[in-house]
Design a protein around this motif. Sequence first.
Motif, PDB file in Angstrom:
ATOM      1  N   PHE A   1      -5.453  32.945  30.302  1.00  0.00           N
ATOM      2  CA  PHE A   1      -5.755  31.653  29.694  1.00  0.00           C
ATOM      3  C   PHE A   1      -7.183  31.171  29.963  1.00  0.00           C
ATOM      4  CE2 PHE A   1      -1.216  31.923  29.431  1.00  0.00           C
ATOM      5  CZ  PHE A   1      -0.957  31.344  28.198  1.00  0.00           C
ATOM      6  N   ALA A   2      -7.966  31.984  30.650  1.00  0.00           N
ATOM      7  CA  ALA A   2      -9.393  31.684  30.815  1.00  0.00           C
ATOM      8  C   ALA A   2     -10.139  32.305  29.639  1.00  0.00           C
ATOM      9  CB  ALA A   2      -9.901  32.268  32.130  1.00  0.00           C
ATOM     10  N   ALA A   3     -11.084  31.567  29.103  1.00  0.00           N
ATOM     11  CA  ALA A   3     -11.884  32.107  28.002  1.00  0.00           C
ATOM     12  C   ALA A   3     -12.619  33.361  28.493  1.00  0.00           C
ATOM     13  CB  ALA A   3     -12.880  31.061  27.521  1.00  0.00           C
ATOM     14  N   PRO A   4     -12.653  34.407  27.672  1.00  0.00           N
ATOM     15  CA  PRO A   4     -13.323  35.639  28.108  1.00  0.00           C
ATOM     16  C   PRO A   4     -14.825  35.415  28.280  1.00  0.00           C
ATOM     17  CG  PRO A   4     -12.657  35.800  25.803  1.00  0.00           C
ATOM     18  CD  PRO A   4     -12.103  34.514  26.324  1.00  0.00           C
ATOM     19  N   THR A   5     -15.347  35.908  29.391  1.00  0.00           N
ATOM     20  CA  THR A   5     -16.758  35.699  29.692  1.00  0.00           C
ATOM     21  C   THR A   5     -17.549  37.003  29.727  1.00  0.00           C
ATOM     22  OG1 THR A   5     -16.246  35.762  32.056  1.00  0.00           O
ATOM     23  CG2 THR A   5     -16.339  33.579  31.001  1.00  0.00           C
ATOM     24  N   THR A   6     -16.861  38.133  29.699  1.00  0.00           N
ATOM     25  CA  THR A   6     -17.549  39.427  29.703  1.00  0.00           C
ATOM     26  C   THR A   6     -17.118  40.230  28.482  1.00  0.00           C
ATOM     27  OG1 THR A   6     -15.833  40.621  30.926  1.00  0.00           O
ATOM     28  CG2 THR A   6     -17.508  39.462  32.240  1.00  0.00           C
ATOM     29  N   THR A   7     -17.876  41.242  28.161  1.00  0.00           N
ATOM     30  CA  THR A   7     -17.526  42.116  27.038  1.00  0.00           C
ATOM     31  C   THR A   7     -16.171  42.768  27.270  1.00  0.00           C
ATOM     32  OG1 THR A   7     -19.852  42.536  26.601  1.00  0.00           O
ATOM     33  CG2 THR A   7     -18.278  44.117  25.683  1.00  0.00           C
ATOM     34  N   GLU A   8     -15.925  43.195  28.496  1.00  0.00           N
ATOM     35  CA  GLU A   8     -14.642  43.833  28.820  1.00  0.00           C
ATOM     36  C   GLU A   8     -13.473  42.867  28.597  1.00  0.00           C
ATOM     37  OE1 GLU A   8     -13.289  46.689  32.354  1.00  0.00           O
ATOM     38  OE2 GLU A   8     -13.666  44.629  33.013  1.00  0.00           O
ATOM     39  N   HIS A   9     -13.628  41.643  29.044  1.00  0.00           N
ATOM     40  CA  HIS A   9     -12.573  40.643  28.852  1.00  0.00           C
ATOM     41  C   HIS A   9     -12.393  40.316  27.366  1.00  0.00           C
ATOM     42  CE1 HIS A   9     -12.621  39.029  33.250  1.00  0.00           C
ATOM     43  NE2 HIS A   9     -12.232  40.272  33.156  1.00  0.00           N
ATOM     44  N   GLN A  10     -13.470  40.294  26.615  1.00  0.00           N
ATOM     45  CA  GLN A  10     -13.362  40.066  25.174  1.00  0.00           C
ATOM     46  C   GLN A  10     -12.586  41.202  24.516  1.00  0.00           C
ATOM     47  OE1 GLN A  10     -17.484  39.632  24.104  1.00  0.00           O
ATOM     48  NE2 GLN A  10     -17.470  37.408  24.420  1.00  0.00           N
ATOM     49  N   GLN A  11     -12.839  42.440  24.940  1.00  0.00           N
ATOM     50  CA  GLN A  11     -12.114  43.588  24.392  1.00  0.00           C
ATOM     51  C   GLN A  11     -10.623  43.498  24.719  1.00  0.00           C
ATOM     52  OE1 GLN A  11     -14.368  46.716  26.307  1.00  0.00           O
ATOM     53  NE2 GLN A  11     -15.384  47.248  24.389  1.00  0.00           N
ATOM     54  N   ILE A  12     -10.309  43.083  25.938  1.00  0.00           N
ATOM     55  CA  ILE A  12      -8.907  42.946  26.349  1.00  0.00           C
ATOM     56  C   ILE A  12      -8.223  41.863  25.525  1.00  0.00           C
ATOM     57  CG2 ILE A  12      -7.436  42.213  28.269  1.00  0.00           C
ATOM     58  CD1 ILE A  12      -9.426  43.724  30.122  1.00  0.00           C
ATOM     59  N   HIS A  13      -8.892  40.749  25.339  1.00  0.00           N
ATOM     60  CA  HIS A  13      -8.328  39.666  24.512  1.00  0.00           C
ATOM     61  C   HIS A  13      -8.126  40.147  23.074  1.00  0.00           C
ATOM     62  CE1 HIS A  13      -8.552  35.658  26.749  1.00  0.00           C
ATOM     63  NE2 HIS A  13      -8.713  36.592  27.664  1.00  0.00           N
ATOM     64  N   LEU A  14      -9.099  40.847  22.548  1.00  0.00           N
ATOM     65  CA  LEU A  14      -8.993  41.343  21.180  1.00  0.00           C
ATOM     66  C   LEU A  14      -7.782  42.257  21.011  1.00  0.00           C
ATOM     67  CD1 LEU A  14     -10.198  41.401  18.363  1.00  0.00           C
ATOM     68  CD2 LEU A  14     -11.662  43.276  19.100  1.00  0.00           C
ATOM     69  N   LYS A  15      -7.503  43.082  21.997  1.00  0.00           N
ATOM     70  CA  LYS A  15      -6.339  43.972  21.923  1.00  0.00           C
ATOM     71  C   LYS A  15      -5.045  43.174  21.859  1.00  0.00           C
ATOM     72  CE  LYS A  15      -8.158  47.946  21.630  1.00  0.00           C
ATOM     73  NZ  LYS A  15      -7.911  48.804  20.486  1.00  0.00           N
ATOM     74  N   LEU A  16      -4.970  42.087  22.606  1.00  0.00           N
ATOM     75  CA  LEU A  16      -3.760  41.263  22.556  1.00  0.00           C
ATOM     76  C   LEU A  16      -3.664  40.518  21.230  1.00  0.00           C
ATOM     77  CD1 LEU A  16      -1.269  40.591  24.188  1.00  0.00           C
ATOM     78  CD2 LEU A  16      -2.521  38.734  25.262  1.00  0.00           C
ATOM     79  N   ILE A  17      -4.786  40.101  20.684  1.00  0.00           N
ATOM     80  CA  ILE A  17      -4.782  39.440  19.373  1.00  0.00           C
ATOM     81  C   ILE A  17      -4.319  40.409  18.287  1.00  0.00           C
ATOM     82  CG2 ILE A  17      -6.255  38.462  17.567  1.00  0.00           C
ATOM     83  CD1 ILE A  17      -7.943  37.256  19.837  1.00  0.00           C
ATOM     84  N   THR A  18      -4.772  41.649  18.348  1.00  0.00           N
ATOM     85  CA  THR A  18      -4.427  42.607  17.292  1.00  0.00           C
ATOM     86  C   THR A  18      -2.943  42.952  17.263  1.00  0.00           C
ATOM     87  OG1 THR A  18      -4.966  44.544  18.651  1.00  0.00           O
ATOM     88  CG2 THR A  18      -6.714  43.662  17.235  1.00  0.00           C
ATOM     89  N   ILE A  19      -2.224  42.631  18.325  1.00  0.00           N
ATOM     90  CA  ILE A  19      -0.779  42.841  18.299  1.00  0.00           C
ATOM     91  C   ILE A  19      -0.179  42.107  17.105  1.00  0.00           C
ATOM     92  CG2 ILE A  19       1.372  42.208  19.463  1.00  0.00           C
ATOM     93  CD1 ILE A  19       0.059  42.934  22.082  1.00  0.00           C
ATOM     94  N   LEU A  20      -0.683  40.941  16.815  1.00  0.00           N
ATOM     95  CA  LEU A  20      -0.132  40.201  15.683  1.00  0.00           C
ATOM     96  C   LEU A  20      -0.885  40.440  14.395  1.00  0.00           C
ATOM     97  CD1 LEU A  20       2.055  38.306  14.750  1.00  0.00           C
ATOM     98  CD2 LEU A  20       0.486  36.445  15.097  1.00  0.00           C
ATOM     99  N   THR A  21      -2.166  40.542  14.463  1.00  0.00           N
ATOM    100  CA  THR A  21      -2.937  40.585  13.228  1.00  0.00           C
ATOM    101  C   THR A  21      -2.958  41.940  12.534  1.00  0.00           C
ATOM    102  OG1 THR A  21      -4.974  40.981  14.458  1.00  0.00           O
ATOM    103  CG2 THR A  21      -4.434  38.689  13.920  1.00  0.00           C
ATOM    104  N   SER A  22      -2.652  43.018  13.249  1.00  0.00           N
ATOM    105  CA  SER A  22      -2.730  44.321  12.583  1.00  0.00           C
ATOM    106  C   SER A  22      -1.451  45.141  12.627  1.00  0.00           C
ATOM    107  CB  SER A  22      -3.879  45.145  13.180  1.00  0.00           C
ATOM    108  OG  SER A  22      -3.587  45.483  14.513  1.00  0.00           O
ATOM    109  N   LEU A  23      -0.543  44.833  13.520  1.00  0.00           N
ATOM    110  CA  LEU A  23       0.678  45.628  13.617  1.00  0.00           C
ATOM    111  C   LEU A  23       1.748  45.056  12.697  1.00  0.00           C
ATOM    112  CD1 LEU A  23       0.870  46.174  17.483  1.00  0.00           C
ATOM    113  CD2 LEU A  23       0.051  47.763  15.750  1.00  0.00           C
ATOM    114  N   THR A  24       1.840  45.592  11.501  1.00  0.00           N
ATOM    115  CA  THR A  24       2.825  45.121  10.547  1.00  0.00           C
ATOM    116  C   THR A  24       3.643  46.281  10.018  1.00  0.00           C
ATOM    117  OG1 THR A  24       1.223  45.275   8.751  1.00  0.00           O
ATOM    118  CG2 THR A  24       1.465  43.120   9.807  1.00  0.00           C
ATOM    119  N   THR A  25       4.842  45.966   9.544  1.00  0.00           N
ATOM    120  CA  THR A  25       5.708  46.973   8.954  1.00  0.00           C
ATOM    121  C   THR A  25       5.310  47.177   7.502  1.00  0.00           C
ATOM    122  OG1 THR A  25       7.327  45.346   8.202  1.00  0.00           O
ATOM    123  CG2 THR A  25       7.622  46.217  10.436  1.00  0.00           C
ATOM    124  N   SER A  26       5.991  48.092   6.830  1.00  0.00           N
ATOM    125  CA  SER A  26       5.703  48.317   5.411  1.00  0.00           C
ATOM    126  C   SER A  26       6.011  47.080   4.570  1.00  0.00           C
ATOM    127  CB  SER A  26       6.492  49.519   4.901  1.00  0.00           C
ATOM    128  OG  SER A  26       7.871  49.291   5.070  1.00  0.00           O
TER     129      SER A  26
END
Length: 191
Positions: free
Chosen positions: A47-72
Amino acid sequence: MDFVKEFIINDGFEALIEYLDVENLYERSQAMETLMSLTDCDFFDWFAAPTTTEHQQIHLKLITILTSLTTSNNQNYFIEKLIKNRASSYPGGSLRALQLLAFWLSWIRALYTEDHRLVLSSKLLAEIKQWSHPHEQLSIEGSEEGENEDELKLAQTLYEDFSEKQFENLTQAERDSFERIPNSNETLTVS
């Protein structure tokens, strides 16, 4: 800790999600428990805003769980798999699935929505509401005493929080302007 960060950055979440509805309940439980550990705020301050590139990448991976993983059918893969665990899972799996759903929705709302409001689709709200009704809950053999009570309380809180409390004192036009978790025919825009 570095191994876990690399695991997440290299699609570890996506790999684990594949197991959230497998028939083998042992494998399912291991995937669910691993996801619970990875999203534990003692492990990583999600819940802390990402402050490093690594933390931004980790946050992005959790975001993509919803935005890109879809069924047919364009339904969200992650949420659908969690919902399946409400009625059919390993002992305690329903509660774990609800905890993961609550974490993810709260995290997205806290960090990636305007005014910390996130409107869910009516379909998802209906699923959460079903989770919160004791007469509709399925008894899962092997569940700990009090576990169903904790699950019902969490489901009720989650339902109330995402369906009512966050929108008190808003006009309908204001409500319509917020991001929404999509129904099966829409995609999510996270700002």
